[in-house]
Enzyme design. Structure first.
Site, PDB file in Angstrom:
ATOM      1  N   GLY A 239      -7.646 -11.882 -65.294  1.00 61.13           N
ATOM      2  CA  GLY A 239      -7.051 -10.608 -64.954  1.00 61.13           C
ATOM      3  C   GLY A 239      -6.429  -9.815 -66.085  1.00 61.13           C
ATOM      4  O   GLY A 239      -6.010  -8.678 -65.883  1.00 61.13           O
ATOM      5  N   CYS A 344     -28.462  12.315 -57.212  1.00 59.98           N
ATOM      6  CA  CYS A 344     -28.186  13.349 -56.219  1.00 59.98           C
ATOM      7  C   CYS A 344     -26.933  12.998 -55.405  1.00 59.98           C
ATOM      8  O   CYS A 344     -26.999  12.729 -54.201  1.00 59.98           O
ATOM      9  CB  CYS A 344     -29.391  13.537 -55.304  1.00 59.98           C
ATOM     10  SG  CYS A 344     -29.300  15.023 -54.299  1.00 59.98           S
ATOM     11  N   TYR A 373     -18.524  -5.206 -65.779  1.00 62.73           N
ATOM     12  CA  TYR A 373     -18.764  -4.494 -64.520  1.00 62.73           C
ATOM     13  C   TYR A 373     -19.573  -3.220 -64.753  1.00 62.73           C
ATOM     14  O   TYR A 373     -19.334  -2.190 -64.128  1.00 62.73           O
ATOM     15  CB  TYR A 373     -17.432  -4.213 -63.800  1.00 62.73           C
ATOM     16  CG  TYR A 373     -16.629  -5.469 -63.616  1.00 62.73           C
ATOM     17  CD1 TYR A 373     -17.050  -6.452 -62.726  1.00 62.73           C
ATOM     18  CD2 TYR A 373     -15.491  -5.709 -64.376  1.00 62.73           C
ATOM     19  CE1 TYR A 373     -16.350  -7.638 -62.581  1.00 62.73           C
ATOM     20  CE2 TYR A 373     -14.778  -6.890 -64.237  1.00 62.73           C
ATOM     21  CZ  TYR A 373     -15.218  -7.850 -63.345  1.00 62.73           C
ATOM     22  OH  TYR A 373     -14.529  -9.043 -63.209  1.00 62.73           O
TER      23      TYR A 373
END
Length: 421
Positions: A239, A344, A373
């Protein structure tokens, strides 16, 4: 010093010009630095060198086999959250005895594969899960070493979508119920509670939430030992944050000292599960400007990367630095641009009103801090093929995942007989 820097007017990855990679593999592409991966891992290994600790890379941050292998060569273990990630860790050279299987929804098939592989530990998160694991372990004639992931109800003070340690989060067992669930698990055949696990979230920039969580875990350890459980391991999760903009994450040495102050006299082996802090700033996303579009109130830079390639800005409102690959002149004026992709969706936006030097069509730009990520969360939305990943090592580079073609995407689909002509 950053692995990505301007040299002779062009941004390089270590000693390789990004423009040279773009000319060979096309855009967009991800680029990772071996030197940065090694430096970030070595910072953890060095900080915890005096403690009985294992650094287990959180594979979910970036699961490319070459990245995993780079850490495996340095002695890393792995934290995985699916059967697929476990297979990647093993294929990347992480020994089974250094793998921890986390996650809130493991299937019996995944449990079986983990036990057959002989991994180090399975972190369970509920009584139904440990009961299922017991059944699988008995069927195989083995004993599963487990930790319960305990939810300490500590606010990590991070983004709501990456906080995992509060009561309302789906992860772990409530701290107040931990004693009860350990007692239940100890009675199950094929189950041996050996550890306590905790993970309160990602991108933390303050040690205080860690300290609060670890102190609660240390207190629980004493209670469980008094109850007769032979707890010899503590899984402290990951973390630690990185710098995306102006964050000031803790120094890893300070983190290690805090961990030692709480756990040093507990007689436990410690597992650490860094992910983002190992790979986040070891990778970038390189894209090319397609068009400049002047709207009524905004000027848009339309690039060939999109939210399907890097979803963090859309999903988390995340900030990523964006810089031209060709170094701007010193003191060059900047203008506000919205940097957007071709998908889009109005959410396909990397930056709003970002101050950038004057942009031009066909110019290369680098989106920074994209090693975690990024590629691992990419998709083929709008039938946009997955883009290449490139690993640089000194003056060499290698494509570690090639660009997928549209033809390969179409070949995955099957048209039923009744729709064929």
């Amino acid at each position: 010093m950053s692995a990505f820097a301007y040299r002779n007017g062009v941004m390089h990855a270590e000693s390789v010009p990004l423009s040279a990679i773009a000319a060979e593999v096309g855009t967009p592409f991800y680029c990772y630095s071996t030197a940065a991966l090694e430096a970030h891992y070595s910072a953890y290994a060095g900080a915890f060198a005096g403690q009985d600790a294992d650094v287990c890379y959180a594979v979910k941050a970036n699961s490319n086999l070459a990245v995993i292998r780079a850490f495996a060569r340095l002695g890393a273990g792995a934290d995985v959250v699916s059967g697929g990630e476990m297979r990647r860790a093993l294929a990347g050279g992480i020994p089974a005895g250094k793998i921890i299987f986390s996650g809130v929804g493991k299937t019996r098939e995944e449990m079986r594969a983990a036990l057959e592989a002989g991994i180090h530990q399975i972190n369970v998160e509920s009584i139904p899960e440990v009961e299922a694991l017991s059944e699988v372990a008995v069927s195989l004639g083995v004993t599963a070493p487990i930790a319960f992931r305990v939810n300490p109800d500590v606010d990590a003070k991070t983004h709501a979508k990456i906080a995992t340690g509060k009561k309302e989060n789906k992860f772990g067992v409530d701290y107040d119920h931990a004693r009860e669930v350990y007692a239940q698990a100890a009675k199950l055949p094929g189950i041996k509670p050996v550890a306590i696990a905790v993970h309160i979230g990602s991108q933390l920039t303050d040690l205080a939430p860690f300290r609060a969580a670890y102190e609660r875990v240390a207190a629980l350890l004493h209670v469980l030992r008094e109850d007769g459980h032979d707890i010899t391991r503590l899984d402290l999760g990951g973390g630690l944050g990185i710098v995306y903009k102006h964050e000031a994450p803790p120094d890893i040495a300070d983190y290690a000292a805090m961990v030692k102050s709480i756990t040093g006299n507990l007689g436990c082996r410690i597992s650490l599960e860094p992910g983002r802090s190992l790979v986040g700033n070891a990778g970038i996303l390189v894209s090319r400007v397609i068009y400049l579009k002047q709207g009524l109130h905004r000027r848009f830079v339309i690039i060939d990367a999109a939210m399907n390639d890097l979803i963090r800005p859309t999903l988390y409102e995340a900030y990523h630095g964006i810089v031209p690959v060709t170094e701007p002149a010193k003191g060059a004026a900047t203008e506000p641009y919205d940097v957007v992709g071709p998908v889009c969706e109005s959410g396909d936006t990397f930056a709003l009103q970002r101050a950038l030097p004057a942009m031009a069509p066909d110019e290369l730009v680098a989106i920074l801090s994209a090693g975690a990520y990024g590629a691992v969360m990419s998709s083929t939305y709008n039938t946009r093929p997955l883009i290449p990943e490139v690993l640089v090592n000194g003056d060499r580079f290698s494509v570690i995942r090639p660009r997928v073609s549209v033809e390969e995407l179409l070949a995955l689909d099957r048209v039923p007989d009744w729709l064929k002509d």
